[in-house]
Design an enzyme around this catalytic site. Structure first.
Site, PDB file in Angstrom:
ATOM      1  N   GLU A 159       0.831  -1.205   0.000  1.00 43.58           N
ATOM      2  CA  GLU A 159       0.000   0.000   0.000  1.00 43.58           C
ATOM      3  C   GLU A 159       0.871   1.264   0.000  1.00 43.58           C
ATOM      4  O   GLU A 159       0.617   2.201  -0.730  1.00 43.58           O
ATOM      5  CB  GLU A 159      -0.907  -0.027   1.218  1.00 43.58           C
ATOM      6  N   ASP A 171      -5.558  -2.776   8.624  1.00 46.72           N
ATOM      7  CA  ASP A 171      -6.272  -3.709   7.741  1.00 46.72           C
ATOM      8  C   ASP A 171      -5.474  -5.001   7.577  1.00 46.72           C
ATOM      9  O   ASP A 171      -6.021  -6.101   7.641  1.00 46.72           O
ATOM     10  CB  ASP A 171      -6.483  -3.074   6.355  1.00 46.72           C
TER      11      ASP A 171
HETATM   12  C1  GLA Z   1      -7.869   2.793   5.619  1.00 49.07           C
HETATM   13  C2  GLA Z   1      -6.394   2.431   5.832  1.00 49.07           C
HETATM   14  C3  GLA Z   1      -6.136   2.018   7.290  1.00 49.07           C
HETATM   15  C4  GLA Z   1      -6.688   3.048   8.258  1.00 49.07           C
HETATM   16  C5  GLA Z   1      -8.126   3.421   7.901  1.00 49.07           C
HETATM   17  C6  GLA Z   1      -8.629   4.556   8.753  1.00 49.07           C
HETATM   18  O1  GLA Z   1      -8.673   1.659   5.768  1.00 49.07           O
HETATM   19  O2  GLA Z   1      -6.016   1.381   4.984  1.00 49.07           O
HETATM   20  O3  GLA Z   1      -4.750   1.816   7.482  1.00 49.07           O
HETATM   21  O4  GLA Z   1      -5.866   4.179   8.322  1.00 49.07           O
HETATM   22  O5  GLA Z   1      -8.259   3.793   6.554  1.00 49.07           O
HETATM   23  O6  GLA Z   1      -8.709   4.174  10.077  1.00 49.07           O
END
Ligand code: GLA
Length: 384
Positions: A159, A171
Protein backbone atom coordinates in the site's frame (compact mmCIF):
# COMPACT_ATOMS: atom_id res chain seq x y z
CA UNK A 1 -19.29 -15.16 -6.51
CA UNK A 2 -19.19 -18.51 -4.68
CA UNK A 3 -16.04 -20.63 -4.57
CA UNK A 4 -17.75 -23.44 -6.47
CA UNK A 5 -18.59 -21.05 -9.32
CA UNK A 6 -15.02 -19.80 -9.37
CA UNK A 7 -13.80 -23.40 -9.67
CA UNK A 8 -16.15 -24.05 -12.59
CA UNK A 9 -14.81 -20.92 -14.31
CA UNK A 10 -11.24 -21.93 -13.46
CA UNK A 11 -11.64 -25.33 -15.10
CA UNK A 12 -13.32 -23.92 -18.17
CA UNK A 13 -10.58 -21.29 -18.68
CA UNK A 14 -7.44 -23.06 -17.52
CA UNK A 15 -8.34 -26.70 -18.20
CA UNK A 16 -9.20 -29.56 -15.95
CA UNK A 17 -6.47 -29.36 -13.30
CA UNK A 18 -7.49 -27.60 -10.13
CA UNK A 19 -5.52 -24.63 -8.75
CA UNK A 20 -2.25 -25.40 -6.96
CA UNK A 21 -3.52 -23.36 -4.02
CA UNK A 22 -6.75 -21.67 -2.91
CA UNK A 23 -6.74 -19.05 -0.18
CA UNK A 24 -9.70 -17.44 1.58
CA UNK A 25 -8.99 -13.84 2.57
CA UNK A 26 -11.63 -12.03 4.63
CA UNK A 27 -12.57 -8.37 4.58
CA UNK A 28 -11.96 -6.07 7.53
CA UNK A 29 -14.41 -4.37 9.84
CA UNK A 30 -13.42 -1.90 12.52
CA UNK A 31 -15.40 -1.34 15.72
CA UNK A 32 -13.54 1.85 16.63
CA UNK A 33 -10.15 3.57 16.24
CA UNK A 34 -10.21 5.35 12.88
CA UNK A 35 -7.19 7.18 11.44
CA UNK A 36 -5.26 6.24 14.56
CA UNK A 37 -3.17 3.44 13.06
CA UNK A 38 -0.72 5.62 11.13
CA UNK A 39 -0.47 7.78 14.25
CA UNK A 40 0.93 4.80 16.15
CA UNK A 41 -2.24 4.50 18.24
CA UNK A 42 -4.84 1.82 18.91
CA UNK A 43 -7.54 0.25 16.72
CA UNK A 44 -10.16 -2.47 17.16
CA UNK A 45 -10.66 -4.30 13.86
CA UNK A 46 -11.78 -7.82 13.04
CA UNK A 47 -12.04 -10.05 9.98
CA UNK A 48 -15.50 -10.47 8.48
CA UNK A 49 -17.24 -13.53 7.13
CA UNK A 50 -17.43 -12.03 3.62
CA UNK A 51 -14.27 -12.95 1.72
CA UNK A 52 -12.25 -13.01 -1.42
CA UNK A 53 -10.98 -16.31 -2.80
CA UNK A 54 -7.61 -16.31 -4.49
CA UNK A 55 -6.88 -19.26 -6.76
CA UNK A 56 -3.32 -19.62 -8.03
CA UNK A 57 -1.29 -22.07 -10.13
CA UNK A 58 2.20 -21.91 -11.50
CA UNK A 59 2.08 -22.14 -15.28
CA UNK A 60 3.27 -25.59 -16.29
CA UNK A 61 4.76 -26.69 -19.56
CA UNK A 62 6.96 -23.74 -20.44
CA UNK A 63 4.20 -21.19 -21.20
CA UNK A 64 5.45 -17.69 -20.45
CA UNK A 65 2.25 -15.72 -20.40
CA UNK A 66 0.66 -14.56 -17.15
CA UNK A 67 -3.08 -15.05 -17.11
CA UNK A 68 -5.08 -13.24 -14.42
CA UNK A 69 -8.84 -13.04 -13.98
CA UNK A 70 -10.94 -10.85 -11.67
CA UNK A 71 -14.13 -12.91 -11.91
CA UNK A 72 -16.48 -10.49 -10.13
CA UNK A 73 -15.36 -7.64 -12.38
CA UNK A 74 -15.43 -9.77 -15.50
CA UNK A 75 -11.89 -8.70 -16.37
CA UNK A 76 -9.15 -10.86 -17.82
CA UNK A 77 -5.50 -9.99 -18.45
CA UNK A 78 -2.97 -12.02 -20.43
CA UNK A 79 0.51 -10.62 -20.80
CA UNK A 80 4.23 -11.32 -20.99
CA UNK A 81 5.49 -8.20 -19.21
CA UNK A 82 3.81 -5.97 -16.58
CA UNK A 83 4.45 -2.93 -18.82
CA UNK A 84 1.68 -4.25 -21.08
CA UNK A 85 -0.92 -3.91 -18.31
CA UNK A 86 -3.58 -1.17 -18.21
CA UNK A 87 -2.87 -0.54 -14.52
CA UNK A 88 -4.85 2.67 -14.23
CA UNK A 89 -8.02 0.77 -15.18
CA UNK A 90 -7.31 -2.54 -13.52
CA UNK A 91 -6.18 -1.43 -10.11
CA UNK A 92 -6.58 -5.00 -8.83
CA UNK A 93 -3.71 -6.01 -11.13
CA UNK A 94 -1.55 -3.28 -9.59
CA UNK A 95 -2.12 -4.81 -6.15
CA UNK A 96 -1.23 -8.28 -7.47
CA UNK A 97 1.97 -6.96 -9.05
CA UNK A 98 2.75 -5.17 -5.80
CA UNK A 99 2.35 -8.36 -3.77
CA UNK A 100 4.59 -10.30 -6.18
CA UNK A 101 7.15 -7.49 -6.04
CA UNK A 102 7.43 -7.30 -2.24
CA UNK A 103 7.40 -11.08 -1.88
CA UNK A 104 10.77 -11.22 -3.65
CA UNK A 105 10.64 -14.90 -4.56
CA UNK A 106 9.76 -14.95 -8.22
CA UNK A 107 7.67 -17.91 -9.24
CA UNK A 108 7.49 -16.97 -12.91
CA UNK A 109 4.19 -16.64 -14.77
CA UNK A 110 1.07 -17.42 -12.79
CA UNK A 111 -2.53 -18.24 -13.40
CA UNK A 112 -4.54 -16.24 -10.89
CA UNK A 113 -8.28 -15.97 -10.39
CA UNK A 114 -9.89 -13.78 -7.74
CA UNK A 115 -13.52 -13.45 -6.74
CA UNK A 116 -15.86 -13.82 -3.81
CA UNK A 117 -18.61 -12.04 -1.92
CA UNK A 118 -16.59 -9.18 -0.48
CA UNK A 119 -17.94 -5.81 -1.66
CA UNK A 120 -15.31 -3.80 -3.53
CA UNK A 121 -14.80 -0.11 -2.71
CA UNK A 122 -17.02 -0.38 0.38
CA UNK A 123 -14.37 0.43 2.98
CA UNK A 124 -13.95 -3.21 4.06
CA UNK A 125 -10.45 -3.32 2.63
CA UNK A 126 -10.88 -5.64 -0.32
CA UNK A 127 -7.46 -4.46 -1.55
CA UNK A 128 -5.63 -5.61 1.60
CA UNK A 129 -7.62 -8.80 1.47
CA UNK A 130 -6.36 -9.42 -2.07
CA UNK A 131 -2.74 -8.62 -1.22
CA UNK A 132 -2.72 -10.56 2.06
CA UNK A 133 -4.42 -13.54 0.46
CA UNK A 134 -2.02 -13.59 -2.47
CA UNK A 135 1.02 -13.34 -0.19
CA UNK A 136 -0.20 -16.40 1.71
CA UNK A 137 -0.79 -18.21 -1.59
CA UNK A 138 2.77 -17.39 -2.74
CA UNK A 139 4.12 -18.60 0.58
CA UNK A 140 2.22 -21.85 0.20
CA UNK A 141 3.63 -22.34 -3.34
CA UNK A 142 7.22 -21.59 -2.37
CA UNK A 143 7.21 -23.37 0.98
CA UNK A 144 8.71 -20.29 2.65
CA UNK A 145 8.22 -19.96 6.40
CA UNK A 146 7.31 -16.34 6.99
CA UNK A 147 4.98 -15.74 9.91
CA UNK A 148 1.56 -14.19 9.36
CA UNK A 149 2.82 -11.08 11.13
CA UNK A 150 5.69 -10.79 8.64
CA UNK A 151 3.24 -11.26 5.77
CA UNK A 152 0.99 -8.54 7.25
CA UNK A 153 3.95 -6.15 7.30
CA UNK A 154 4.86 -7.05 3.71
CA UNK A 155 1.25 -6.45 2.75
CA UNK A 156 1.27 -2.95 4.21
CA UNK A 157 4.42 -2.16 2.20
CA UNK A 158 2.41 -2.74 -1.00
CA UNK A 159 0.00 0.00 0.00
CA UNK A 160 2.71 2.47 0.95
CA UNK A 161 5.45 1.75 -1.60
CA UNK A 162 3.52 0.63 -4.67
CA UNK A 163 0.10 2.26 -4.34
CA UNK A 164 1.34 5.38 -2.58
CA UNK A 165 -1.23 5.47 0.23
CA UNK A 166 0.40 6.42 3.53
CA UNK A 167 -1.75 3.93 5.45
CA UNK A 168 -1.19 2.18 8.74
CA UNK A 169 -1.19 -1.51 9.59
CA UNK A 170 -4.76 -2.01 10.79
CA UNK A 171 -6.27 -3.71 7.74
CA UNK A 172 -3.35 -5.99 7.10
CA UNK A 173 -3.07 -7.19 10.70
CA UNK A 174 -6.81 -7.81 10.95
CA UNK A 175 -6.95 -9.71 7.67
CA UNK A 176 -3.90 -11.88 8.38
CA UNK A 177 -4.19 -12.51 12.11
CA UNK A 178 -7.80 -12.30 13.30
CA UNK A 179 -9.54 -14.93 15.38
CA UNK A 180 -13.08 -16.17 14.86
CA UNK A 181 -15.77 -14.39 16.89
CA UNK A 182 -13.28 -11.83 18.21
CA UNK A 183 -12.02 -8.38 17.46
CA UNK A 184 -8.41 -7.42 17.85
CA UNK A 185 -7.29 -4.60 20.13
CA UNK A 186 -4.14 -3.66 18.23
CA UNK A 187 -1.38 -1.41 19.46
CA UNK A 188 -0.04 -0.03 16.18
CA UNK A 189 3.27 1.16 17.63
CA UNK A 190 4.23 -2.01 19.46
CA UNK A 191 2.49 -4.21 16.88
CA UNK A 192 1.02 -6.28 19.69
CA UNK A 193 -2.60 -7.27 20.08
CA UNK A 194 -5.13 -9.04 22.23
CA UNK A 195 -8.46 -10.53 21.20
CA UNK A 196 -11.71 -9.49 22.80
CA UNK A 197 -15.32 -10.41 22.30
CA UNK A 198 -17.43 -7.73 20.61
CA UNK A 199 -20.73 -9.49 21.11
CA UNK A 200 -23.25 -7.97 23.49
CA UNK A 201 -26.30 -10.16 24.16
CA UNK A 202 -29.48 -8.87 22.52
CA UNK A 203 -27.61 -6.72 20.00
CA UNK A 204 -26.08 -7.10 16.58
CA UNK A 205 -23.36 -5.30 14.61
CA UNK A 206 -24.44 -4.46 11.08
CA UNK A 207 -22.97 -2.53 8.16
CA UNK A 208 -24.85 -0.12 5.94
CA UNK A 209 -22.99 0.37 2.69
CA UNK A 210 -23.53 3.81 1.14
CA UNK A 211 -22.37 2.38 -2.22
CA UNK A 212 -20.42 5.56 -2.89
CA UNK A 213 -16.71 6.11 -3.02
CA UNK A 214 -15.70 9.69 -3.59
CA UNK A 215 -12.69 10.08 -5.82
CA UNK A 216 -10.70 12.31 -3.52
CA UNK A 217 -9.98 9.59 -1.03
CA UNK A 218 -6.33 8.93 -1.85
CA UNK A 219 -5.12 12.50 -1.84
CA UNK A 220 -7.25 13.44 1.18
CA UNK A 221 -6.10 10.41 3.10
CA UNK A 222 -2.45 11.27 2.52
CA UNK A 223 -3.16 14.90 3.36
CA UNK A 224 -4.57 13.88 6.77
CA UNK A 225 -1.50 11.74 7.43
CA UNK A 226 0.72 14.68 6.44
CA UNK A 227 -1.17 17.07 8.74
CA UNK A 228 -0.67 14.74 11.70
CA UNK A 229 3.03 14.53 10.89
CA UNK A 230 3.22 18.31 10.68
CA UNK A 231 1.52 18.63 14.07
CA UNK A 232 4.07 16.24 15.59
CA UNK A 233 6.94 18.31 14.15
CA UNK A 234 5.55 21.44 15.82
CA UNK A 235 4.97 19.70 19.16
CA UNK A 236 8.51 18.28 19.06
CA UNK A 237 9.94 21.79 19.13
CA UNK A 238 8.59 22.27 22.65
CA UNK A 239 8.49 18.79 24.10
CA UNK A 240 11.00 15.97 24.01
CA UNK A 241 10.21 12.29 23.44
CA UNK A 242 7.32 12.92 21.04
CA UNK A 243 7.55 10.61 18.05
CA UNK A 244 3.90 10.51 17.07
CA UNK A 245 0.52 11.82 18.23
CA UNK A 246 0.42 8.71 20.41
CA UNK A 247 2.96 10.40 22.71
CA UNK A 248 1.14 13.75 22.91
CA UNK A 249 -1.54 14.98 25.32
CA UNK A 250 -4.02 17.81 25.19
CA UNK A 251 -1.85 20.21 27.16
CA UNK A 252 0.95 19.76 24.63
CA UNK A 253 -1.43 20.51 21.76
CA UNK A 254 -2.44 23.76 23.44
CA UNK A 255 1.04 24.83 24.54
CA UNK A 256 2.50 24.17 21.09
CA UNK A 257 0.11 26.76 19.60
CA UNK A 258 -0.84 24.48 16.73
CA UNK A 259 -2.64 26.14 13.83
CA UNK A 260 -6.39 25.61 14.26
CA UNK A 261 -6.71 22.92 11.59
CA UNK A 262 -3.80 20.88 12.94
CA UNK A 263 -5.18 21.24 16.46
CA UNK A 264 -8.53 19.84 15.33
CA UNK A 265 -6.95 16.90 13.52
CA UNK A 266 -4.65 16.06 16.43
CA UNK A 267 -7.35 16.50 19.02
CA UNK A 268 -9.51 13.99 17.18
CA UNK A 269 -6.68 11.45 17.16
CA UNK A 270 -6.10 11.83 20.90
CA UNK A 271 -9.80 11.40 21.65
CA UNK A 272 -10.22 8.49 19.26
CA UNK A 273 -7.36 6.63 20.92
CA UNK A 274 -9.05 7.18 24.25
CA UNK A 275 -12.32 5.87 22.82
CA UNK A 276 -10.67 2.59 21.79
CA UNK A 277 -9.73 1.97 25.42
CA UNK A 278 -13.19 2.95 26.61
CA UNK A 279 -14.75 0.64 24.04
CA UNK A 280 -12.68 -2.23 25.39
CA UNK A 281 -14.16 -1.61 28.85
CA UNK A 282 -17.69 -1.21 27.46
CA UNK A 283 -17.43 -4.50 25.57
CA UNK A 284 -16.04 -6.28 28.60
CA UNK A 285 -19.03 -5.06 30.62
CA UNK A 286 -21.36 -5.77 27.67
CA UNK A 287 -22.59 -2.20 28.00
CA UNK A 288 -24.35 -1.46 24.71
CA UNK A 289 -25.37 2.06 25.75
CA UNK A 290 -21.79 3.10 26.45
CA UNK A 291 -20.56 1.39 23.26
CA UNK A 292 -23.22 3.31 21.30
CA UNK A 293 -22.14 6.64 22.78
CA UNK A 294 -18.57 5.94 21.76
CA UNK A 295 -19.64 5.14 18.20
CA UNK A 296 -21.61 8.35 18.02
CA UNK A 297 -18.73 10.45 19.39
CA UNK A 298 -16.33 8.80 16.95
CA UNK A 299 -18.57 9.65 14.02
CA UNK A 300 -18.94 13.27 14.99
CA UNK A 301 -15.20 13.55 15.44
CA UNK A 302 -14.63 12.07 11.98
CA UNK A 303 -17.28 14.35 10.50
CA UNK A 304 -16.36 17.68 12.10
CA UNK A 305 -12.80 17.45 13.44
CA UNK A 306 -11.07 15.09 11.06
CA UNK A 307 -13.41 15.86 8.14
CA UNK A 308 -13.28 12.54 6.32
CA UNK A 309 -17.00 11.83 6.14
CA UNK A 310 -19.51 12.69 3.39
CA UNK A 311 -23.26 13.36 3.08
CA UNK A 312 -24.18 9.75 2.43
CA UNK A 313 -22.25 8.49 5.48
CA UNK A 314 -23.61 11.30 7.64
CA UNK A 315 -27.16 10.49 6.64
CA UNK A 316 -26.90 6.85 7.72
CA UNK A 317 -24.87 7.59 10.86
CA UNK A 318 -27.40 10.25 11.84
CA UNK A 319 -30.23 7.73 11.51
CA UNK A 320 -28.31 5.20 13.58
CA UNK A 321 -27.64 7.79 16.25
CA UNK A 322 -31.25 9.00 16.42
CA UNK A 323 -33.30 5.84 16.13
CA UNK A 324 -34.72 4.23 19.25
CA UNK A 325 -33.32 0.72 19.66
CA UNK A 326 -30.13 1.57 17.78
CA UNK A 327 -27.28 2.16 20.21
CA UNK A 328 -25.10 4.06 17.78
CA UNK A 329 -23.31 4.11 14.46
CA UNK A 330 -20.32 5.66 12.76
CA UNK A 331 -18.52 5.74 9.46
CA UNK A 332 -15.94 2.98 9.15
CA UNK A 333 -12.56 2.92 7.41
CA UNK A 334 -10.78 5.70 5.56
CA UNK A 335 -13.97 7.66 4.82
CA UNK A 336 -15.44 9.66 1.90
CA UNK A 337 -17.77 6.72 1.23
CA UNK A 338 -18.01 3.07 2.17
CA UNK A 339 -19.90 1.76 5.18
CA UNK A 340 -21.43 2.85 8.46
CA UNK A 341 -21.10 0.33 11.29
CA UNK A 342 -24.05 0.21 13.71
CA UNK A 343 -24.84 -1.54 16.97
CA UNK A 344 -28.52 -2.42 16.95
CA UNK A 345 -30.98 -4.05 19.35
CA UNK A 346 -32.09 -7.41 17.87
CA UNK A 347 -35.76 -6.43 18.18
CA UNK A 348 -35.24 -3.22 16.21
CA UNK A 349 -32.97 -4.60 13.51
CA UNK A 350 -35.47 -5.33 10.73
CA UNK A 351 -37.40 -2.13 11.21
CA UNK A 352 -34.22 -0.04 11.36
CA UNK A 353 -32.93 -1.59 8.16
CA UNK A 354 -36.21 -0.91 6.37
CA UNK A 355 -36.24 2.69 7.56
CA UNK A 356 -32.60 3.26 6.66
CA UNK A 357 -33.16 1.91 3.15
CA UNK A 358 -36.25 4.01 2.50
CA UNK A 359 -34.91 7.24 3.97
CA UNK A 360 -31.59 6.93 2.10
CA UNK A 361 -33.39 6.11 -1.15
CA UNK A 362 -35.57 9.18 -0.71
CA UNK A 363 -32.54 11.39 -0.11
CA UNK A 364 -30.06 10.07 -2.66
CA UNK A 365 -32.17 8.22 -5.23
CA UNK A 366 -30.69 4.75 -4.69
CA UNK A 367 -30.65 2.17 -1.92
CA UNK A 368 -27.82 1.44 0.50
CA UNK A 369 -26.83 -2.19 0.97
CA UNK A 370 -27.35 -3.87 4.33
CA UNK A 371 -24.44 -6.19 5.13
CA UNK A 372 -24.79 -8.78 7.89
CA UNK A 373 -21.56 -10.37 8.96
CA UNK A 374 -19.99 -12.51 11.61
CA UNK A 375 -16.42 -12.19 12.81
CA UNK A 376 -14.21 -14.76 11.15
CA UNK A 377 -10.66 -15.97 11.45
CA UNK A 378 -7.94 -14.39 9.32
CA UNK A 379 -6.61 -15.47 5.96
CA UNK A 380 -6.32 -19.25 5.40
CA UNK A 381 -5.18 -21.78 2.84
CA UNK A 382 -8.25 -23.89 2.14
CA UNK A 383 -6.81 -26.12 -0.56
CA UNK A 384 -4.88 -28.27 -1.12
C1 GLA B 1 -7.87 2.79 5.62
C2 GLA B 1 -6.39 2.43 5.83
C3 GLA B 1 -6.14 2.02 7.29
C4 GLA B 1 -6.69 3.05 8.26
C5 GLA B 1 -8.13 3.42 7.90
C6 GLA B 1 -8.63 4.56 8.75
O1 GLA B 1 -8.67 1.66 5.77
O2 GLA B 1 -6.02 1.38 4.98
O3 GLA B 1 -4.75 1.82 7.48
O4 GLA B 1 -5.87 4.18 8.32
O5 GLA B 1 -8.26 3.79 6.55
O6 GLA B 1 -8.71 4.17 10.08
Amino acid sequence: MQLKDLLVQWNSVYGSSDPDVIVRAPGRVNIIGEHTDYNQGWVMPGAMSRSLYILVSKIKGGGKKHHWIAADLNEELKFYHPEELPLSQSIWAKYILGAIHVYENDLGPLQIMIGGDLPIGAGVSSSSSLVGGLLLALQSLTGDQKTLKELAQLSSRVEREIIGLQGGIMDQFAIMLSEKDKVMMLDCREKTFEFISASIPGTQWVLLNTKVKHQLIDSDYNQRAAQCKQAVEIIQKQFSGINSLRDADEEMLIKSSLPEILYRRSHFVLEENQRVHEMKEALKKQDAVKAGHLLQASHYGLQYQYEVSCDELNHLAHLANHTKGVFGGRMMGGGFGGCVICLVDHNTLEQFEREAISSYQKQFGFEPEVIHFSLSGGVEVISP
